[in-house]
Design a protein around this motif. Structure first.
Motif, short mmCIF file in Angstrom:
data_model
loop_
_atom_site.label_atom_id
_atom_site.label_comp_id
_atom_site.label_asym_id
_atom_site.label_seq_id
_atom_site.Cartn_x
_atom_site.Cartn_y
_atom_site.Cartn_z
N PRO A 70 0.31 -1.52 -0.20
CA PRO A 70 -0.24 0.19 -0.35
C PRO A 70 0.44 1.20 -0.09
N VAL A 71 1.46 1.46 0.76
CA VAL A 71 2.53 2.24 0.84
C VAL A 71 3.46 2.53 -0.57
N GLY A 72 3.65 1.53 -1.36
CA GLY A 72 4.18 1.64 -2.87
C GLY A 72 3.49 1.92 -3.93
N LEU A 73 2.16 2.25 -3.77
CA LEU A 73 0.85 2.87 -4.92
C LEU A 73 0.72 4.03 -4.20
N VAL A 74 1.17 4.30 -3.25
CA VAL A 74 0.48 5.68 -2.40
C VAL A 74 1.58 6.60 -3.31
N MET A 75 2.90 6.12 -2.34
CA MET A 75 4.01 6.98 -3.45
C MET A 75 4.45 7.01 -4.70
N THR A 76 3.92 5.45 -5.63
CA THR A 76 4.07 6.08 -7.21
C THR A 76 2.62 6.74 -7.80
N GLY A 77 2.15 7.25 -6.91
CA GLY A 77 0.78 8.12 -7.83
C GLY A 77 -0.43 7.40 -8.27
N VAL A 78 -0.86 5.02 -8.13
CA VAL A 78 -1.54 4.20 -8.13
C VAL A 78 -2.87 5.08 -7.21
N VAL A 79 -2.97 5.36 -6.27
CA VAL A 79 -3.83 5.31 -5.14
C VAL A 79 -3.95 6.75 -5.80
N GLU A 80 -3.80 7.53 -5.98
CA GLU A 80 -4.32 9.11 -6.75
C GLU A 80 -5.21 8.95 -8.10
N TRP A 81 -4.75 8.03 -8.07
CA TRP A 81 -5.68 7.78 -10.39
C TRP A 81 -6.67 6.89 -9.82
N VAL A 82 -6.54 5.96 -8.94
CA VAL A 82 -7.77 5.21 -9.09
C VAL A 82 -8.80 5.99 -8.01
N SER A 83 -8.54 7.20 -6.50
CA SER A 83 -9.64 7.46 -6.23
C SER A 83 -10.35 8.74 -7.40
N GLY A 84 -9.45 9.57 -8.25
CA GLY A 84 -10.10 10.20 -9.46
C GLY A 84 -11.18 9.93 -10.24
N ILE A 85 -10.21 7.90 -10.38
CA ILE A 85 -11.44 7.70 -11.31
C ILE A 85 -12.42 6.84 -10.49
N ALA A 86 -12.17 6.41 -9.25
CA ALA A 86 -13.72 6.75 -8.46
C ALA A 86 -14.33 6.95 -8.49
N LEU A 87 -14.47 8.25 -8.34
CA LEU A 87 -15.20 9.19 -8.03
C LEU A 87 -16.05 10.00 -9.61
N LYS A 88 -15.65 9.46 -10.66
CA LYS A 88 -16.41 10.04 -12.07
C LYS A 88 -16.94 9.14 -12.12
N PRO A 89 -18.78 9.68 -12.58
CA PRO A 89 -19.83 9.19 -13.07
C PRO A 89 -19.35 8.50 -14.45
N GLN A 90 -18.57 9.30 -15.11
CA GLN A 90 -18.05 8.66 -16.52
C GLN A 90 -17.61 7.84 -16.55
N VAL A 91 -16.89 7.28 -15.48
CA VAL A 91 -15.78 6.06 -15.29
C VAL A 91 -17.03 4.80 -14.74
N TRP A 92 -17.83 5.21 -14.66
CA TRP A 92 -18.98 3.95 -14.65
C TRP A 92 -19.87 3.75 -15.33
N ALA A 93 -19.63 4.67 -15.32
CA ALA A 93 -21.05 5.04 -17.53
C ALA A 93 -20.15 3.88 -18.39
N GLY A 94 -18.88 4.56 -18.08
CA GLY A 94 -17.81 3.36 -19.12
C GLY A 94 -17.98 1.91 -19.18
N PHE A 95 -17.39 1.91 -17.71
CA PHE A 95 -18.30 0.12 -16.59
C PHE A 95 -19.73 -1.07 -17.20
N GLY A 96 -20.13 0.42 -17.19
CA GLY A 96 -21.84 -0.47 -17.79
C GLY A 96 -22.20 -0.72 -19.04
N VAL A 97 -21.49 0.47 -19.57
CA VAL A 97 -21.34 0.23 -21.00
C VAL A 97 -20.31 -0.99 -21.36
N LEU A 98 -19.32 -1.23 -21.13
CA LEU A 98 -18.70 -2.65 -21.01
C LEU A 98 -19.10 -3.34 -20.81
N ALA A 99 -19.66 -3.60 -19.28
CA ALA A 99 -20.69 -5.04 -18.95
C ALA A 99 -22.13 -5.49 -20.05
#
Length: 148
Positions: A40-69
């Motif tokens: 987890p510390v390595g993921l925070v230091m590389t910026g992956v956690v920030e990127w994932v949290s930015g994606i998870a809170l966008k409705p457009q991303v969830w709509a994309g997952f819905g279209v893929l499903a």
């Protein structure tokens, strides 16, 4: 900021568990726990956690997952229908036509059935031929011979 704090706390707890495990002289397990705890510390230091949290809170991303499903469900449905139905209408017609034009249609008939095949000529009983009772007497003799 909150995600980084949570990841740091999880890593600290994991390292504490690794230290307790090492104190019990289980060094291989302690090393493995420490390796998992540092992820987890390595993921925070590389910026992956920030990127994932930015994606998870966008409705457009969830709509994309819905279209893929939805596309996955449609794809799997068409495959199931194709397997069940035997393909397109033209393919089914071609298969029926090929079945009618079989070279030896009697070859696919089961060998054991309700009666003799229609193409086979029936034998006329001879005057000296054995009756059905005699056929069973042969079987009875064989069974008696073997003690059954």
């Amino acid at each position: 900021m909150l995600a980084e704090t949570i990841c740091s706390a999880v890593s600290a707890a994991g390292l504490g568990i690794a230290a307790i495990t090492a104190y019990r002289r289980r060094f291989l397990a302690a090393t493995r726990i420490a390796a998992y705890a540092l992820v987890p510390v390595g993921l925070v230091m590389t910026g992956v956690v920030e990127w994932v949290s930015g994606i998870a809170l966008k409705p457009q991303v969830w709509a994309g997952f819905g279209v893929l499903a939805l596309s996955w469900v449609l794809f799997m449905t068409t495959r199931a229908v194709e397997r069940r139905g035997g393909g397109t209408r033209k393919e089914r017609r071609a298969a029926r036509a090929a079945g009618r034009e079989a070279v030896a249609p009697g070859a696919a008939a089961p060998s054991l059935g309700a009666g003799a095949p229609a193409a086979a000529p029936r034998r006329q009983p001879r005057s000296g031929a054995k009756s059905q009772g005699d056929d069973f007497s042969d079987i009875e003799a064989i069974l008696k011979k073997h003690g059954i």
